[in-house]
Design a protein around this motif. Structure first.
Motif, mmCIF file in Angstrom:
data_model
loop_
_atom_site.group_PDB
_atom_site.id
_atom_site.type_symbol
_atom_site.label_atom_id
_atom_site.label_comp_id
_atom_site.label_asym_id
_atom_site.label_seq_id
_atom_site.Cartn_x
_atom_site.Cartn_y
_atom_site.Cartn_z
ATOM 1 N N PHE A 193 0.850 -1.183 0.000
ATOM 2 C CA PHE A 193 0.000 0.000 0.000
ATOM 3 C C PHE A 193 0.884 1.230 0.000
ATOM 4 C CE2 PHE A 193 -3.518 -2.441 2.322
ATOM 5 C CZ PHE A 193 -4.085 -2.781 1.120
ATOM 6 N N VAL B 234 -1.030 6.645 -1.351
ATOM 7 C CA VAL B 234 -1.383 7.797 -2.182
ATOM 8 C C VAL B 234 -2.562 7.508 -3.094
ATOM 9 C CG1 VAL B 234 0.807 8.971 -2.212
ATOM 10 C CG2 VAL B 234 0.377 7.170 -3.850
ATOM 11 N N GLN B 235 -3.093 6.293 -3.035
ATOM 12 C CA GLN B 235 -4.215 6.007 -3.926
ATOM 13 C C GLN B 235 -5.505 5.850 -3.152
ATOM 14 O OE1 GLN B 235 -3.449 2.907 -6.645
ATOM 15 N NE2 GLN B 235 -1.600 3.840 -7.408
ATOM 16 N N THR B 236 -5.589 6.540 -2.023
ATOM 17 C CA THR B 236 -6.789 6.398 -1.214
ATOM 18 C C THR B 236 -7.542 7.718 -1.200
ATOM 19 O OG1 THR B 236 -5.368 6.848 0.613
ATOM 20 C CG2 THR B 236 -5.948 4.565 0.247
ATOM 21 N N TYR B 237 -8.525 7.773 -0.339
ATOM 22 C CA TYR B 237 -9.352 8.969 -0.227
ATOM 23 C C TYR B 237 -8.530 10.239 -0.158
ATOM 24 C CZ TYR B 237 -13.792 6.691 0.504
ATOM 25 O OH TYR B 237 -14.933 6.003 0.321
ATOM 26 N N TRP B 238 -8.827 11.186 -0.981
ATOM 27 C CA TRP B 238 -8.318 12.540 -0.920
ATOM 28 C C TRP B 238 -6.856 12.718 -1.248
ATOM 29 C CZ3 TRP B 238 -11.722 15.924 -1.451
ATOM 30 C CH2 TRP B 238 -13.004 15.657 -0.983
ATOM 31 N N SER B 239 -6.098 11.613 -1.302
ATOM 32 C CA SER B 239 -4.660 11.776 -1.443
ATOM 33 C C SER B 239 -4.306 12.358 -2.799
ATOM 34 C CB SER B 239 -3.978 10.448 -1.228
ATOM 35 O OG SER B 239 -4.766 9.435 -1.751
ATOM 36 N N PHE B 240 -5.227 12.288 -3.723
ATOM 37 C CA PHE B 240 -5.038 12.887 -5.039
ATOM 38 C C PHE B 240 -4.656 14.365 -4.906
ATOM 39 C CE2 PHE B 240 -6.791 14.951 -8.833
ATOM 40 C CZ PHE B 240 -6.182 14.197 -9.817
ATOM 41 N N MET C 171 -3.912 15.764 -1.930
ATOM 42 C CA MET C 171 -2.919 15.848 -0.879
ATOM 43 C C MET C 171 -1.524 15.907 -1.439
ATOM 44 S SD MET C 171 -3.004 15.894 2.303
ATOM 45 C CE MET C 171 -1.793 14.845 3.070
ATOM 46 N N GLU D 290 -9.779 -0.849 1.406
ATOM 47 C CA GLU D 290 -11.076 -0.766 2.091
ATOM 48 C C GLU D 290 -11.437 -2.102 2.737
ATOM 49 O OE1 GLU D 290 -13.186 2.000 2.598
ATOM 50 O OE2 GLU D 290 -11.256 2.842 2.025
ATOM 51 N N ALA E 194 -8.717 -2.906 -2.188
ATOM 52 C CA ALA E 194 -8.040 -3.803 -1.251
ATOM 53 C C ALA E 194 -7.897 -3.141 0.104
ATOM 54 C CB ALA E 194 -6.676 -4.180 -1.802
ATOM 55 N N THR F 106 -6.946 -3.583 -6.971
ATOM 56 C CA THR F 106 -6.445 -2.214 -6.865
ATOM 57 C C THR F 106 -6.275 -1.814 -5.407
ATOM 58 O OG1 THR F 106 -8.675 -1.348 -6.879
ATOM 59 C CG2 THR F 106 -7.559 -1.450 -8.993
ATOM 60 N N GLU F 107 -5.407 -0.833 -5.206
ATOM 61 C CA GLU F 107 -5.093 -0.449 -3.828
ATOM 62 C C GLU F 107 -6.313 0.070 -3.091
ATOM 63 O OE1 GLU F 107 -1.680 1.954 -3.340
ATOM 64 O OE2 GLU F 107 -2.312 2.641 -1.378
ATOM 65 N N LEU F 108 -7.140 0.853 -3.800
ATOM 66 C CA LEU F 108 -8.293 1.467 -3.150
ATOM 67 C C LEU F 108 -9.233 0.416 -2.567
ATOM 68 C CD1 LEU F 108 -9.832 4.080 -2.590
ATOM 69 C CD2 LEU F 108 -10.979 3.759 -4.752
#
Lengths: 380, 384
Positions: free
Chosen positions: A237, A240-246, A248, A348, A346, A342-344
């Motif tokens: 993991f 950077v591919q989770t909520y809001w990190s885009f 961030m 979750e 997985a 995908t990371e997102l």
């Protein structure tokens, strides 16, 4: 009945604070960074609030066929430097385009935030930024606290105080340290311990009950943390591919924020609430048990404490899982089997599973610690 | 046993499941070629000697399934500096790679992603293992109720996709979820019935209020951000204006609160019911009084559960707002963000969920106090 005036007073206080805050929020304006514009002129910007006074719609036949509509809006600025000035804003609505914030039809009395460009104290251009929403959120927050106090009475007031303290810990301790680049993991563990102790001491008082609940919950969270850490490493993991990190990433680039750590920290915080809840139920049960049956054997107390905890697991296990699923409902509409890797997605799933595992472990640990503390107290 | 089962499942998935072998037929000039998705293990990692400025890697992998099993290939793993695309490989990493095949021979290879599905199975295995370890016999009921809930959720998603009203569907589905969970976890019709009615009533009230707020605050329902996938944009591209996105947001809020609301109304309903069984002369007003007392005790910690679960997801968001506030050098800059749809929705989600939780207490107390008048307290004493 002597408590009743107190609750009314507290509610009135909440209402007055909210009204003041709504008033204050609607007077606020934000400076924006100065931009050097055309021919070296310095253009300054400010975002302020405005109310729409008049709208004029017009469209040609061709535009109507293509789903275009143009508007000329007269808006009155209600805060900041240019208060009470009326400005003209042009707006285009495209029915075929992505319906984002700025792509919509405005009507009279809509409240918006506008971005004003000015030079030499004269308005140059005005754009509509957003619809005003923060005051409604504030009113909702106060509605929540009033309901909490009315239904929960003294417990409601204590919970309110505990929640405010939690907020203070998060805003003035966790966030500044993390954004300065401190290890998110250690900072989170410390803040979680602070949150747990303050909440339990406020809700249950300084007693054996709260001490055993605190240690139990911290134990469960730590074990969950170990599991999450191991799996985050195995599953690569990046955080950077989770909520809001885009968003961030662009902001936090120079600050040395550890994205993976932040992401793992968020998993731990998610576990805190539920672990707290389970630990409280078990430890208050064991407390009751020793009050009514002082001579209970340590193993017996442990067994029945765990038993009570298992009762709780049945319904509470859903709480965390449904909360996460409900939040991801739009994502579920887009779900395909190929995205599991995908990371997102997985992350979750891992969040749900290990969040619950941390909660499960909390129950026997709390039960054990509570029985030991109570037993020792009686036999020494 | 569960762990063994998980290991067996993963082993099966690794070597036999055809899902892992995806075939794409494309036209490259006039030639037709195939793209396969294979699993591979990184055997060797070297730095690309051709460019020293970049950190490009040359990796050698060993393909571990499919027709080219056992074959070693080496190719370039480009590092661009974009954190979404970059995948730093180490020796021993297991990856998915996309293999382009022309006339039965490997033409080019590209890295796709790390293998995560195996560990996901292990993770779910560990979850089930801990349920069984701690709950013993009763774990079966819990797992079954979770399974049924997931099936109902699948149904809900399918119904929303079909274009049914998301809010109404969510409330109906949550009624079923509540009934099934209560029936499996608890015994006794009265408490199951009143708990379920309390839950659904509270959710209905919350859904109405939330829908009012959502339309008053002029949410589009698609300006939401979920990680790298901008869920709103993707949704809009896929479904266009077929779906009512505002209602989907409300449905998400209700479904998220369901677990917590269920929890609290179950506690209240079963406690009042238990009181009636132990103390037959319990009157209506006494039942209400003690119901409220019990509810009050639980509220303190249960509100935390939902708040923290949501706040955890938003911690990145909070750091983002904090950084932005610092960057703008304006202490009040954070206020600006609460006008943005995506951020505003999160606050509405947290608050409306918690309000639903609070409303469940009085509603359930009234319903259960009314319901217990009709029962003599002879049934449902089993087990206690």
């Amino acid at each position: 009945m002597k408590g009743r005036p107190l609750y009314i007073a507290v509610c009135a206080f909440v209402v007055i604070t909210t009204i003041l805050m709504v008033f204050f929020v609607n007077r606020v304006s934000h400076k924006a960074r100065t931009v050097v514009g055309y021919q070296g002129r310095k253009i300054k910007g400010e975002s302020a609030r405005a109310v729409i006074k008049e709208t004029k719609d017009y469209q040609t036949k061709e535009e109507a066929e293509r789903g275009f509509m143009r508007q000329e809006i007269i808006a009155k600025i209600t805060s900041g430097k240019f208060e009470n000035q009326e400005v003209v804003i042009k707006n285009t609505f495209r029915s075929m385009a992505f319906p984002v914030e700025t792509n919509r039809i405005y009507r009279v009395k809509d409240r918006v935030t506008v971005f004003i460009q000015y030079s030499n104290n004269k308005i140059a251009r005005v754009f509509i930024e957003n619809t005003v929403r923060d005051d409604t959120s504030l009113i909702l927050v106060s509605m929540f606290f009033i309901l909490l106090i009315l239904i929960g009475k003294s417990m409601g007031i204590r919970t309110t105080i505990a929640l405010l303290i939690d907020l203070v810990i998060i805003i003035f301790f966790l966030l500044p340290l993390v954004s300065k680049g401190f290890s998110p993991f250690i900072t989170t563990i410390i803040s979680i311990s602070l949150i747990l102790s303050s909440t339990f001491f406020i809700i249950a008082g300084f007693s054996k009950k709260s001490i055993s609940a605190i240690t139990g919950a911290i134990g469960g969270i730590l074990l969950g943390a170990i599991l999450i850490y191991t799996f985050a490493d195995l599953m690569h993991f990046s955080g950077v591919q989770t909520y809001w990190s885009f968003y961030m990433f662009t902001l936090g680039e120079g600050t040395g924020i550890n994205f993976q750590g932040l992401f793992l920290a968020s998993m731990l915080i998610g576990m805190t609430g539920i672990a707290m809840d389970g630990a409280m139920d078990v430890s208050s049960f064991i407390n009751e048990l020793y009050t009514y049956k002082p001579g209970t054997n340590i193993m017996e107390a442990f067994a029945s404490g765990t038993n009570v905890g298992v009762d709780v697991i049945g319904t509470m296990c859903n709480t965390l899982i449904f909360a996460y699923l409900g939040k991801n409902l739009p994502l579920l509409l887009l779900f395909q089997p190929s995205v599991i890797n995908t990371e997102l997605v997985a992350s979750e799933v891992i969040r749900m599973c290990f969040g619950s595992v941390g909660f499960f472990i909390t129950i026997p640990i709390t039960s054990f610690i509570a029985s030991v503390i109570h037993y020792k107290k009686q036999h020494i | 046993m569960i762990i063994i089962l998980a290991i067996v499942l993963v082993q099966v998935a690794k070597h036999h499941v055809p899902l892992m072998e995806k075939r794409v037929i494309g036209i490259d000039g006039k030639k037709t070629y195939y793209k396969y998705k294979y699993r591979a293990k990184v055997v060797e990692v070297q730095k690309d000697p051709s460019d020293s400025s970049n950190q490009d890697q040359i990796i050698t992998v060993n393909i571990t399934n499919g027709t080219f099993k056992g074959r070693s290939v080496s190719f370039k793993n480009a590092i661009t500096g974009n954190p979404y695309l970059d995948k730093y490989m180490k020796k021993g990493d297991r990856i998915f790679c996309e293999v382009k095949v022309v006339k039965g021979k490997i033409s080019s290879v590209r890295t796709m992603d790390f293998v995560r599905t195996d560990y996901l199975f292990y993770g779910i295995g560990i979850f089930l293992f801990f349920i069984i370890l701690i709950c013993g016999k009763r774990s079966l009921q819990i797992i079954l109720s979770l399974f049924v809930s997931f099936c109902l959720l699948y149904l809900l998603v399918a119904l929303i996709k079909k274009g049914f009203n998301p809010i109404a569907m969510t409330i109906i589905i949550s009624l079923f979820v509540t009934l099934v969970t209560f029936k499996l976890v608890a015994k006794g019709n009265i408490k199951v019935f009143s708990g379920a009615v309390g839950t659904v009533l509270s959710l209905s009230i919350v859904s109405m209020v939330t829908y009012l707020i959502v339309s008053k605050m002029k949410y589009t329902g698609v300006d939401i951000e979920i990680g790298k996938i901008q869920a709103g944009l993707t949704l809009w591209q896929v479904y266009g204006s077929v779906l009512n996105y505002q209602k989907i947001i409300v449905a998400g809020i209700i479904f998220g609160a369901l677990g917590a609301v269920m929890d609290i109304s179950m506690v209240v309903a079963s406690a009042v019911n238990e009181l009636k069984i132990k103390y037959k002369e319990l009157s209506f007003s006494m039942a209400i009084k003690s119901g409220f007392a019990i509810g009050r005790d639980v509220i303190g910690t249960t509100t935390n559960t939902l708040l923290f679960a949501y706040a955890a997801h938003d911690i990145t968001l909070l750091v983002l707002i904090f950084l932005q506030t610092q960057a703008l050098n304006d202490n009040l800059a954070f206020l600006k963000f609460f006008n943005f749809e995506a951020i505003s929705i999160e606050s509405v989600r947290i608050i409306m969920g918690s309000i639903g939780l609070l409303l469940a207490v009085p509603l359930t107390v009234f319903i259960v106090s009314y319901a217990i008048r009709f029962h003599k307290g002879t049934q449902s004493t089993k087990g206690k």
